[in-house]
Design a protein around this motif. Structure first.
Motif, PDB file in Angstrom:
ATOM      1  N   TYR A  82      -0.813  44.280 -17.452  1.00 20.70           N
ATOM      2  CA  TYR A  82      -1.136  43.054 -16.753  1.00 20.70           C
ATOM      3  C   TYR A  82       0.098  42.066 -16.562  1.00 20.70           C
ATOM      4  N   GLU A  83       0.530  41.660 -15.575  1.00 23.23           N
ATOM      5  CA  GLU A  83       1.464  40.556 -15.445  1.00 23.23           C
ATOM      6  C   GLU A  83       0.973  39.416 -15.003  1.00 23.23           C
ATOM      7  N   ARG A  84       1.496  38.157 -15.663  1.00 25.50           N
ATOM      8  CA  ARG A  84       0.800  36.913 -15.385  1.00 25.50           C
ATOM      9  C   ARG A  84       1.713  36.496 -13.967  1.00 25.50           C
ATOM     10  N   VAL A  85       0.849  35.753 -13.065  1.00 28.98           N
ATOM     11  CA  VAL A  85       1.786  35.680 -11.640  1.00 28.98           C
ATOM     12  C   VAL A  85       0.712  34.105 -11.381  1.00 28.98           C
ATOM     13  N   THR A  86       1.508  33.176 -10.999  1.00 23.71           N
ATOM     14  CA  THR A  86       1.090  31.990 -10.479  1.00 23.71           C
ATOM     15  C   THR A  86       1.511  31.542  -9.066  1.00 23.71           C
ATOM     16  N   TYR A  87       0.333  31.109  -8.319  1.00 25.27           N
ATOM     17  CA  TYR A  87       0.810  31.024  -6.641  1.00 25.27           C
ATOM     18  C   TYR A  87       0.292  29.319  -6.556  1.00 25.27           C
ATOM     19  N   CYS A 101      -3.155  34.545 -11.926  1.00 28.71           N
ATOM     20  CA  CYS A 101      -3.495  35.650 -11.820  1.00 28.71           C
ATOM     21  C   CYS A 101      -2.942  36.600 -13.003  1.00 28.71           C
ATOM     22  N   LEU A 102      -3.862  37.653 -13.117  1.00 29.78           N
ATOM     23  CA  LEU A 102      -3.197  38.654 -14.211  1.00 29.78           C
ATOM     24  C   LEU A 102      -3.531  39.933 -13.205  1.00 29.78           C
ATOM     25  N   THR A 103      -2.245  40.678 -13.067  1.00 29.36           N
ATOM     26  CA  THR A 103      -2.397  41.609 -11.963  1.00 29.36           C
ATOM     27  C   THR A 103      -1.514  43.072 -12.621  1.00 29.36           C
ATOM     28  N   ASP A 104      -2.047  44.216 -12.173  1.00 26.11           N
ATOM     29  CA  ASP A 104      -1.148  45.476 -12.257  1.00 26.11           C
ATOM     30  C   ASP A 104      -0.459  45.907 -11.094  1.00 26.11           C
ATOM     31  N   ASN A 105      -0.583  44.855 -10.111  1.00 25.10           N
ATOM     32  CA  ASN A 105       0.065  45.143  -8.706  1.00 25.10           C
ATOM     33  C   ASN A 105       0.404  43.904  -7.892  1.00 25.10           C
ATOM     34  N   LYS A 106       1.613  43.370  -8.162  1.00 23.20           N
ATOM     35  CA  LYS A 106       1.887  41.919  -7.849  1.00 23.20           C
ATOM     36  C   LYS A 106       1.787  41.922  -6.073  1.00 23.20           C
ATOM     37  N   ASN A 107       2.131  43.110  -5.659  1.00 23.90           N
ATOM     38  CA  ASN A 107       2.219  43.216  -4.130  1.00 23.90           C
ATOM     39  C   ASN A 107       0.617  42.946  -3.472  1.00 23.90           C
ATOM     40  N   ARG A 108      -0.139  43.727  -4.108  1.00 21.22           N
ATOM     41  CA  ARG A 108      -1.809  43.516  -3.745  1.00 21.22           C
ATOM     42  C   ARG A 108      -2.241  42.086  -3.928  1.00 21.22           C
ATOM     43  N   GLU A 235      -7.868  32.234 -12.797  1.00 18.73           N
ATOM     44  CA  GLU A 235      -8.178  30.635 -12.585  1.00 18.73           C
ATOM     45  C   GLU A 235      -7.607  29.977 -11.450  1.00 18.73           C
ATOM     46  N   VAL A 236      -8.491  29.024 -10.881  1.00 16.24           N
ATOM     47  CA  VAL A 236      -8.120  28.258  -9.416  1.00 16.24           C
ATOM     48  C   VAL A 236      -8.098  26.859 -10.049  1.00 16.24           C
ATOM     49  N   TYR A 237      -7.200  26.049  -9.828  1.00 17.15           N
ATOM     50  CA  TYR A 237      -7.385  24.660  -9.980  1.00 17.15           C
ATOM     51  C   TYR A 237      -6.830  23.891  -8.550  1.00 17.15           C
ATOM     52  N   HIS A 238      -7.508  22.787  -8.382  1.00 13.09           N
ATOM     53  CA  HIS A 238      -7.243  22.083  -7.045  1.00 13.09           C
ATOM     54  C   HIS A 238      -7.805  20.573  -7.307  1.00 13.09           C
ATOM     55  N   ASN A 239      -7.445  19.757  -6.504  1.00  9.30           N
ATOM     56  CA  ASN A 239      -7.650  18.176  -6.516  1.00  9.30           C
ATOM     57  C   ASN A 239      -8.278  17.863  -5.718  1.00  9.30           C
ATOM     58  N   TRP A 240      -9.327  18.763  -5.140  1.00 10.86           N
ATOM     59  CA  TRP A 240     -10.425  18.225  -4.193  1.00 10.86           C
ATOM     60  C   TRP A 240     -11.510  17.711  -4.969  1.00 10.86           C
ATOM     61  N   ASN A 241     -11.808  16.418  -4.478  1.00  9.99           N
ATOM     62  CA  ASN A 241     -12.977  15.699  -5.207  1.00  9.99           C
ATOM     63  C   ASN A 241     -14.297  16.008  -4.634  1.00  9.99           C
ATOM     64  N   MET A 242     -14.643  17.445  -5.113  1.00 12.07           N
ATOM     65  CA  MET A 242     -16.101  17.755  -4.305  1.00 12.07           C
ATOM     66  C   MET A 242     -17.020  17.042  -4.428  1.00 12.07           C
ATOM     67  N   PRO A 243     -17.914  16.855  -3.276  1.00 16.13           N
ATOM     68  CA  PRO A 243     -19.026  16.220  -3.460  1.00 16.13           C
ATOM     69  C   PRO A 243     -20.310  16.797  -4.107  1.00 16.13           C
ATOM     70  N   GLU A 244     -21.348  16.026  -4.570  1.00 16.89           N
ATOM     71  CA  GLU A 244     -22.125  16.519  -5.311  1.00 16.89           C
ATOM     72  C   GLU A 244     -23.012  17.677  -4.703  1.00 16.89           C
ATOM     73  N   GLU A 245     -23.055  17.718  -3.336  1.00 20.29           N
ATOM     74  CA  GLU A 245     -24.111  18.844  -2.748  1.00 20.29           C
ATOM     75  C   GLU A 245     -23.111  20.179  -2.849  1.00 20.29           C
ATOM     76  N   ASP A 246     -21.792  20.004  -2.958  1.00 22.54           N
ATOM     77  CA  ASP A 246     -21.033  21.339  -3.065  1.00 22.54           C
ATOM     78  C   ASP A 246     -21.029  21.735  -4.680  1.00 22.54           C
ATOM     79  N   GLU A 247     -21.161  20.902  -5.511  1.00 17.97           N
ATOM     80  CA  GLU A 247     -21.027  21.148  -6.791  1.00 17.97           C
ATOM     81  C   GLU A 247     -22.419  21.655  -7.594  1.00 17.97           C
ATOM     82  N   GLU A 248     -23.558  21.226  -6.755  1.00 20.93           N
ATOM     83  CA  GLU A 248     -24.966  21.994  -7.395  1.00 20.93           C
ATOM     84  C   GLU A 248     -25.363  23.216  -6.879  1.00 20.93           C
TER      85      GLU A 248
END
Length: 248
Positions: A82-87, A101-108, A235-248
């Motif tokens: 597996y290769e480490r790839v970041t987008y 990502c960890l992938t054995d097929n970067k095109n996919r 892993e997915v990281y984002h900077n959206w301040n998720m409202p409570e109803e989306d978190e629960e």
């Protein structure tokens, strides 16, 4: 970071994981395999493997499943490499998203990630286009219900262990470390009997983006759900301040 409940977000992720334990265990198994190949099968001499084992346990991965994953990776020289790839890219309203990502097929993997962004009315950008908005840090979250002692005592334990910062929120305590010091801090807190809801090196947003338009929220959730369903995405990281109803 005001208004952003990190622990509620963790509970949201855990609930989704509980609904698809097989998928999260597959991803953790892949992380274990890569760590074993890179540093050996002994956690005592492989700090990365030790950290992933702690992460696996916090996701309720059984000890025998962890052991099998280590033995399989150590004994199978012909296993997939597996290769480490970041987008990096943008979601609605200029929100920033990082996908590891960890992938054995970067095109996919590239095709699937682009598809997830496109279906959420976002787009993949160039390397570095949003990562400057995040800081790589060790993050340890402790459920207030699991820690019955004084907050000041926990703070002193964390700082004495080498933590950079300690903060108290409504439902949790957050301990921040330098990524290079994370393993040592986590181990010291573990030895002190501190119950950790989550302990991992992560990407923390410097600022958060609010989404108020219903369509934007729907599109952002669509992208995050598609990425969450992809076995190659770790892993997915984002900077959206998720409202409570989306978190629960």
């Amino acid at each position: 970071m005001s208004g952003h409940s990190k622990f509620a977000n963790i509970k949201h992720k855990k609930e989704k994981n509980d609904a698809s334990k097989g998928k999260i265990f597959t991803k953790l198994g892949r992380e274990i395999a890569v760590a074993v190949k890179e540093g050996g099968a002994d956690p005592a001499s492989n700090g990365k493997l030790k950290d992933i084992i702690a992460k696996a346990k916090s996701n309720n991965m059984p000890n025998d499943t962890i052991e099998r994953s280590i033995k399989k990776a150590a004994g199978d020289a012909n296993a997939d490499n597996y290769e480490r790839v970041t987008y990096e890219g943008y979601g609605p309203n200029g929100s920033a998203i990082i996908v590891e990502c960890l992938t054995d097929n970067k095109n996919r993997t590239a095709s699937n990630v682009r598809n997830a962004f496109t279906k959420g009315n976002g787009n993949v950008g160039t390397p570095g286009c949003v990562s400057f908005m995040f800081d790589r840090k060790g993050q340890i979250l402790i459920d207030k219900e699991e820690w019955e002692k004084d907050a000041d005592e926990l703070m002193m334990l964390a700082l004495d262990a080498g933590a950079e910062d300690f903060s108290e929120e409504e439902d949790s305590y957050e301990i921040i470390t330098d990524p290079d010091a994370f393993s040592e801090v986590r181990e010291k807190l573990e030895e002190a009997g501190i119950p950790m809801a989550q302990a991992e090196v992560t990407m923390l947003p410097q600022t958060f983006v609010e989404l108020t338009d219903a369509t934007d929220i729907k599109m952002m959730n669509r992208t995050l759900d598609l990425l969450d369903e992809d076995d190659d995405v770790q892993e997915v990281y984002h900077n959206w301040n998720m409202p409570e109803e989306d978190e629960e």
